[in-house]
Design an enzyme around this catalytic site. Structure first.
Site: not given
Length: 253
Positions: A48, A87, A151, A149, A73, A177
């Protein structure tokens, strides 16, 4: 030269309660400043916020000198995104919108090298200290911390199965959410949502998996911590900036 130990994972699995801050400003200056504010962890959000993988790189670099551990995230439960985030040196990943055990297993596989998973192999990356950490491929699977997560109401119904997936180190509940999923868009403080959050942490405590959550003010953060949430974000950097700026403008008028 050896690989870096994942201190966040070590402390989380030792049962410590860890307080963090959500970072969505996409600024290395903000990341560097916030990393020394006294929080246990910072989460860099690419779901987000407008930051892409290349933009996450300097955020991780800037925060590395501070006392807070970095969590990233990715934008989605996608093996390519997860590979790229690992990575560039992220050791702890929060995978959004995990709905069931199969999706949790896919997230685990994306964070592990074969034969435990499907993560692609690259040599000179920031994760391996540009190839100088000769033990990296031996310890990488162990040092990665995977948080998933939850939601939606559908995901809550599968909470026990998701938490039981081997390789899932913690389960994060997203209040906003979840509120939308339960019919209370924009109102995570609704009794239905709060009751669901409390039941979720109680269920996770029974499974032995650490529970995490995001709060937007200290009062909610402390309540969630008292309920048993073990890794709690106490605020969002952009929200703190807006609130302080609005308060100052009001004082000056």
């Amino acid at each position: 030269m050896k690989s870096l130990e994942n201190t966040f994972k070590k402390r989380l699995l030792a049962g410590e309660t860890l307080v963090g801050l959500w970072n969505s400003l996409c600024s290395p200056i903000a990341s560097e400043a916030l990393a020394d504010a006294g929080f246990d962890w910072l989460l860099f959000d690419s779901e987000h916020s407008p930051v892409e993988v290349a933009g996450l790189y300097p955020l991780l670099q800037a925060a590395s000198g501070g006392s807070a551990e970095a969590i990233v995230r990715p934008a989605w439960n996608d093996k390519v995104l997860i590979k790229r985030v690992l990575d560039i040196g992220a050791q702890t990943i929060l995978v959004p919108f995990v709905q069931n055990a199969a999706e949790a297993r896919a997230a685990v596989a994306a964070t592990r090298y074969p034969p435990e998973g499907i993560r692609g192999v690259a040599g000179s990356t920031r994760a391996s200290r540009y190839g100088r950490a000769k033990d990296y491929f031996k310890v990488a699977n162990r040092e990665v911390c995977l948080l998933v997560q939850i939601e939606t109401g559908e995901a809550l119904e599968a909470l026990g199965e998701i938490a039981a997936v081997d390789g899932v180190d913690g389960v994060f509940i997203g209040p906003s959410d979840l509120a939308a999923s339960l019919g209370h868009l924009g109102n995570p403080g609704h009794d239905d949502v709060q009751n669901a959050l409390r039941r979720a942490v109680e269920q996770l405590r029974e499974t032995g998996k650490p529970a995490g959550i995001l709060a937007t003010n200290p009062e909610d953060a402390k309540r969630y911590r008292d309920w048993g949430y073990q890794f709690v974000a106490a605020g969002v950097d952009l929200g703190l900036l807006v609130k302080a700026a609005d308060a100052l403008a009001t004082q000056m008028k």
